[in-house]
Enzyme design. Structure first.
Site, PDB file in Angstrom:
ATOM      1  N   CYS A 128      51.382  47.393  24.519  1.00  0.00           N
ATOM      2  CA  CYS A 128      51.120  48.424  23.521  1.00  0.00           C
ATOM      3  C   CYS A 128      52.296  49.387  23.469  1.00  0.00           C
ATOM      4  O   CYS A 128      53.221  49.304  24.269  1.00  0.00           O
ATOM      5  CB  CYS A 128      49.839  49.184  23.856  1.00  0.00           C
ATOM      6  SG  CYS A 128      49.979  50.102  25.384  1.00  0.00           S
ATOM      7  N   CYS A 175      53.021  51.257  26.731  1.00  0.00           N
ATOM      8  CA  CYS A 175      53.797  50.502  27.717  1.00  0.00           C
ATOM      9  C   CYS A 175      55.271  50.544  27.350  1.00  0.00           C
ATOM     10  O   CYS A 175      56.142  50.793  28.169  1.00  0.00           O
ATOM     11  CB  CYS A 175      53.372  49.036  27.725  1.00  0.00           C
ATOM     12  SG  CYS A 175      51.632  48.767  27.984  1.00  0.00           S
ATOM     13  N   ASP A 194      41.669  23.992  41.063  1.00  0.00           N
ATOM     14  CA  ASP A 194      42.284  24.163  42.365  1.00  0.00           C
ATOM     15  C   ASP A 194      41.491  25.277  43.044  1.00  0.00           C
ATOM     16  O   ASP A 194      40.830  26.069  42.387  1.00  0.00           O
ATOM     17  CB  ASP A 194      43.749  24.571  42.172  1.00  0.00           C
ATOM     18  CG  ASP A 194      44.413  24.928  43.480  1.00  0.00           C
ATOM     19  OD1 ASP A 194      44.183  24.197  44.457  1.00  0.00           O
ATOM     20  OD2 ASP A 194      45.135  25.930  43.520  1.00  0.00           O
ATOM     21  N   ASP A 196      47.206  26.795  40.248  1.00  0.00           N
ATOM     22  CA  ASP A 196      48.247  27.811  40.313  1.00  0.00           C
ATOM     23  C   ASP A 196      49.419  27.433  41.210  1.00  0.00           C
ATOM     24  O   ASP A 196      50.513  27.933  41.037  1.00  0.00           O
ATOM     25  CB  ASP A 196      47.663  29.138  40.807  1.00  0.00           C
ATOM     26  CG  ASP A 196      47.359  29.105  42.287  1.00  0.00           C
ATOM     27  OD1 ASP A 196      46.919  28.039  42.762  1.00  0.00           O
ATOM     28  OD2 ASP A 196      47.574  30.115  42.970  1.00  0.00           O
ATOM     29  N   ASP A 218      50.086  22.043  42.473  1.00  0.00           N
ATOM     30  CA  ASP A 218      49.241  21.689  41.329  1.00  0.00           C
ATOM     31  C   ASP A 218      50.063  21.299  40.110  1.00  0.00           C
ATOM     32  O   ASP A 218      49.538  20.714  39.172  1.00  0.00           O
ATOM     33  CB  ASP A 218      48.365  22.883  40.931  1.00  0.00           C
ATOM     34  CG  ASP A 218      47.392  23.251  42.019  1.00  0.00           C
ATOM     35  OD1 ASP A 218      46.775  22.329  42.567  1.00  0.00           O
ATOM     36  OD2 ASP A 218      47.280  24.442  42.330  1.00  0.00           O
TER      37      ASP A 218
END
Lengths: 762, 52
Positions: free
Chosen positions: A60, A63, A469, A648, A652
């Site tokens: 936004c 930020c 996972d 993650d 994986d």
């Protein structure tokens, strides 16, 4: 929120960049490596330096303002600009006054993820194709609006208005003067694509489009020359305008996905700190590291390439490599694989492989084979196109032949065939898919899901099996103290004095459980063992059982710390990786939606079994290597399942690439984020559910849109074949069907979300 | 009828100015960061320069 209006506006949407509880969750976890950005600084001729960072979590104006102001406040920074839609931050600074590392740390201190970019991997290329389409769209829109100025008076004669033939012909000529140059210019994308297809003796959607545009233009000129009644100049430019809207939306989606994918790739540009002969250190881009280089790995850094420890001792977090949550102690002589996270002590490493040869590179090759198998997927729109082109061509041809057989003169036959081509032109078809996808990805973006490949939503809608996972996906990936009740407050407070002096993740958990307070002044950390200090004259130790002086009869496999003080009973702290708060709800909701769920983890069987039991899942596999996981995904695919993989870890990544569709959390290893189709942010697992939900809705809208366009064609084509279409009718039909599919796509925006999504918003 | 010979060029010229403004906007990077530029006007130290 003192300085801008924006934060109050966006606060309600839960912008992660704001200083609230949520922000803490999105901020990079302590120990996120700040790879030295020195290697990625670009020098300009005048001595100024430029650095590009990818900022995560900025959504936004608040930020944006915070980051830009924060950076400009640093002496020596001359310019900082953040592009919100790409998250790219360009900083210009004086290299003599500011260290690049300070810039990265400043952004991270503000609560955002920031990583330097490898300029080689992501050149700031201007999106030339997108601009070309936008300019064509502008020209076509200008022309179609202004042609109406002449078309509407001509149409009005159908309702009884008077118009001399000479006036009508003049209006047609004026229309032609606007429409013909505009069509020649704005039609380029279609003409070029059609010509390329024809050269290779193929057809695509652009062939009937180009044919319709050229035929309709030629015919209209002929009619105008002969003072005819019907000219299709308005239809030609309007047709191009609608098609270009669809083309531009589609292009922007693909471009966004491409940029997201490429940015993640550029982020893998981590540097290694190489120790020279004289003990000096310099940052080296990863690809320049050679076997034999001596590397320094500080606490909080990741091991850049495979190597052997030569000096130092520490604990390593291997969770991204293997899924194992417990830190593993390392000592000189031990081999380490790239990607392991150094937790406590400084290590000196001798590189045994360069970056192209390391464990990471092997993972990358596994990912590649997976992605090749996935690229065989054909998008629904392409399948429809394949059906569409021959049908339209034969319909037009049949019309011409039919009218000739009925004894009409060639002019009428061609006029009617042309009307068929115009009226069936795929305006609605070209908008049907892009409009839905723009709305769907926009909605997912606001829910914290970044869609990285164009057809990911289509594939997600087709799944019937979900593979999770464990570490970092079902669980938070962070250990929690589980036996707090068994520890007295006094012991906890004393242990926290030692714990606050350490960076070890387990010690941090103890410190967090005790709350804020002082650290023991005389505490010293022994890497790979624990923390020692003198409390009230007594020696106290917090760490490994053997080091703390506790003799155990055997381990029960729990993650633990022992706290011993002279003359007192030892205290045991037990830790476990806890489930994400909404994991149970999400898994149950997925199963209610008719999907089967399975857990695939590299962790020890006991830990996986416990997680699976907590979720009520019977189907789980533990101690899986990256190869095992990829093989399991292939086996599932071979048995006819369409699988969503959520993972993650680096381990994986190959499985993510082999799955029909895949998602990764924002805390995942960079390689996994690159391999996944979608990346979701936040501490909750519910974005998985939201994404599936939106994907199903998007598929429904796409199908409705195809049905709408098919129905439109079913009604309009016979009218055109019978020769009853006038230019006015063509204009109305074309815009009405395009508007209809666009409005239908917009329904997705306001559609009520799933239960989980509602829970997030409230 | 003669009014049209005045009005049509005027109408076309106005439309053409709009088209030129659009082309200028595309050329000066104003379509490159749609979300960012939209949000930027809310900042206090607002400036309207496109991203360099």
């Amino acid at each position: 929120m003192t300085d801008t209006l924006a934060p109050t506006l966006t606060d309600a949407r839960g912008c992660p960049g704001l200083p609230r509880a949520e922000a803490a969750l999105e901020a990079p976890a302590p120990g996120t490596p700040v790879s030295d950005p020195q290697a990625f600084v670009q020098r300009a001729v005048d001595g100024a330096a430029r650095l590009e960072l990818l900022v995560q979590g900025a959504r936004c104006a608040g930020c944006m303002g915070k980051i830009e102001r924060g950076l400009r406040a640093i002496a020596g920074v001359s310019e900082a600009r953040l592009a919100l839609s790409t998250g790219r931050l360009a900083i210009a600074f004086d290299p003599d006054r500011v260290a690049p590392r300070t810039l990265v740390e400043t952004v991270q201190d503000l609560g955002y993820g920031a990583k330097p970019f490898d300029p080689a991997a992501s050149q700031q290329e201007v999106d030339a194709e997108g601009r070309k389409l936008l300019v064509c769209l502008g020209v076509a829109a200008f022309a179609s609006m202004n042609v109406m100025m002449f078309s509407v008076p001509v149409w009005s004669t159908m309702f009884g208005a008077d118009m001399e033939v000479s006036t009508r012909t003049m209006f047609h000529w004026l229309s032609a003067m606007i429409a013909l140059p505009a069509a020649a210019w704005a039609g380029q994308p279609f003409f070029i694509s059609a010509w390329n297809a024809l050269k290779r003796r193929r057809t695509n959607m652009d062939v009937p489009i180009s044919l319709a545009v050229i035929l309709a233009s030629g015919l209209s000129i002929y009619e105008t020359l002969h003072h005819g009644e019907h000219a299709y100049f308005d239809a030609v430019v309007m047709l191009l305008m609608f098609l270009l809207i669809g083309r531009y939306l589609d292009h922007r989606l693909r471009q966004k996905a491409r940029v997201a994918a490429r940015d993640l790739l550029a982020l893998q540009a981590v540097t290694a700190s190489v120790i020279g002969e004289d003990g000096s250190r310099r940052a080296l881009a990863l690809r320049d590291v050679q076997p034999g280089h001596r590397l320094e790995v500080l606490p909080g850094d990741r091991v850049p390439v495979d190597g052997v420890v030569r000096a130092g001792a520490s604990d390593m977090d291997l969770s991204l490599l293997t899924g194992e949550t417990d830190p593993v102690p390392v000592a000189p002589g031990q081999a380490l694989r790239a990607g392991a996270l150094n937790l406590s002590g400084r290590l000196e490493l001798e590189a045994t492989a360069d970056s192209g040869d390391s464990f990471l590179a092997e993972i990358a090759r596994l990912i590649e084979t997976g992605e090749q198998s996935r690229s065989r997927y054909v998008r629904i729109a392409d399948r429809v196109t394949k059906l569409y082109v021959p049908v339209v061509h034969s319909a037009a041809l049949l019309t011409a032949i039919g009218w000739l057989l009925l004894g009409a003169e060639p002019r009428v036959a061609i006029l009617n065939a042309c009307a068929v081509l115009i009226i069936t032109c795929p305006c609605a078809l070209a908008l049907a898919v892009p409009a839905v996808q723009v709305v769907a990805t926009g909605r997912l973006f606001r829910a914290g899901v970044l869609v990285k490949s164009g057809d990911a939503l289509e594939r997600l809608a087709a799944i019937d099996h979900v593979v999770f996972d464990k570490t970092g996906v079902l669980t938070s990936g962070q250990p929690e103290l589980v036996n707090r009740d068994a520890i007295s407050n006094e012991d906890l407070a004393a242990a926290a004095l030692l714990a606050r002096a350490s960076r070890h993740p387990l010690a941090r958990v103890v410190a967090r459980a005790a709350g804020p307070g002082p650290a023991a002044g005389n505490a010293s950390e022994v890497a790979g063992a624990g923390v020692e200090a003198t409390l009230e004259g007594a020696r106290a130790r917090l760490g490994r059982a053997s080091w703390a002086g506790v003799v155990l009869d055997g381990s029960d496999g729990e993650t633990e710390l022992w706290f011993t003080r002279q003359g007192r009973e030892p205290v045991r702290f037990v830790f476990a990786d806890t489930l994400r708060s909404d994991a149970v709800a999400v898994v149950n909701a997925l199963r209610q939606a008719g999907l089967s769920v399975e857990v695939l983890s590299g962790d020890r069987p006991a830990a996986v079994a416990r997680t699976a039991a907590a979720l009520g899942l019977k189907d789980w596999r533990a101690e899986q290597t990256p190869h095992d996981k990829a093989a399991r995904l292939q086996a599932l695919a071979a048995s006819g399942k369409t699988v969503l993989m959520v993972g993650d870890g680096l381990n994986d990544a190959p499985a993510l690439a082999h799955a029909h569709v895949s998602m990764a959390p924002g805390i995942a290893a960079d390689a996994s984020q690159s391999a996944a189709d979608m990346v979701f942010q936040g501490a909750a697992l519910s974005p998985v559910l939201t994404a599936h939900h939106v994907a199903l809705q998007a598929r429904a809208r796409v199908r409705e849109n195809f049905i709408l366009s098919a129905a439109y064609n079913a009604i309009a084509s016979p009218i055109a074949m019978l020769g009853l279409v006038t230019p006015m009718l063509a204009a109305i039909a074309m815009s009405a069907s395009s508007l209809l599919v666009t409005l239908n796509a917009l329904r997705l925006r306001g559609a009520t979300g799933s239960e989980a999504e509602k829970g997030r918003q409230s | 009828m003669t009014a049209m010979f005045v009005l049509i060029p005027i109408a076309l010229a106005m439309g053409f100015v709009g088209l030129l403004a659009f082309l200028w906007a595309v050329k000066t990077n104003q379509y490159d960061d749609l979300e960012g530029h939209g949000a930027r006007i809310l900042l206090k130290d607002y400036d309207d320069l496109p991203v360099p």
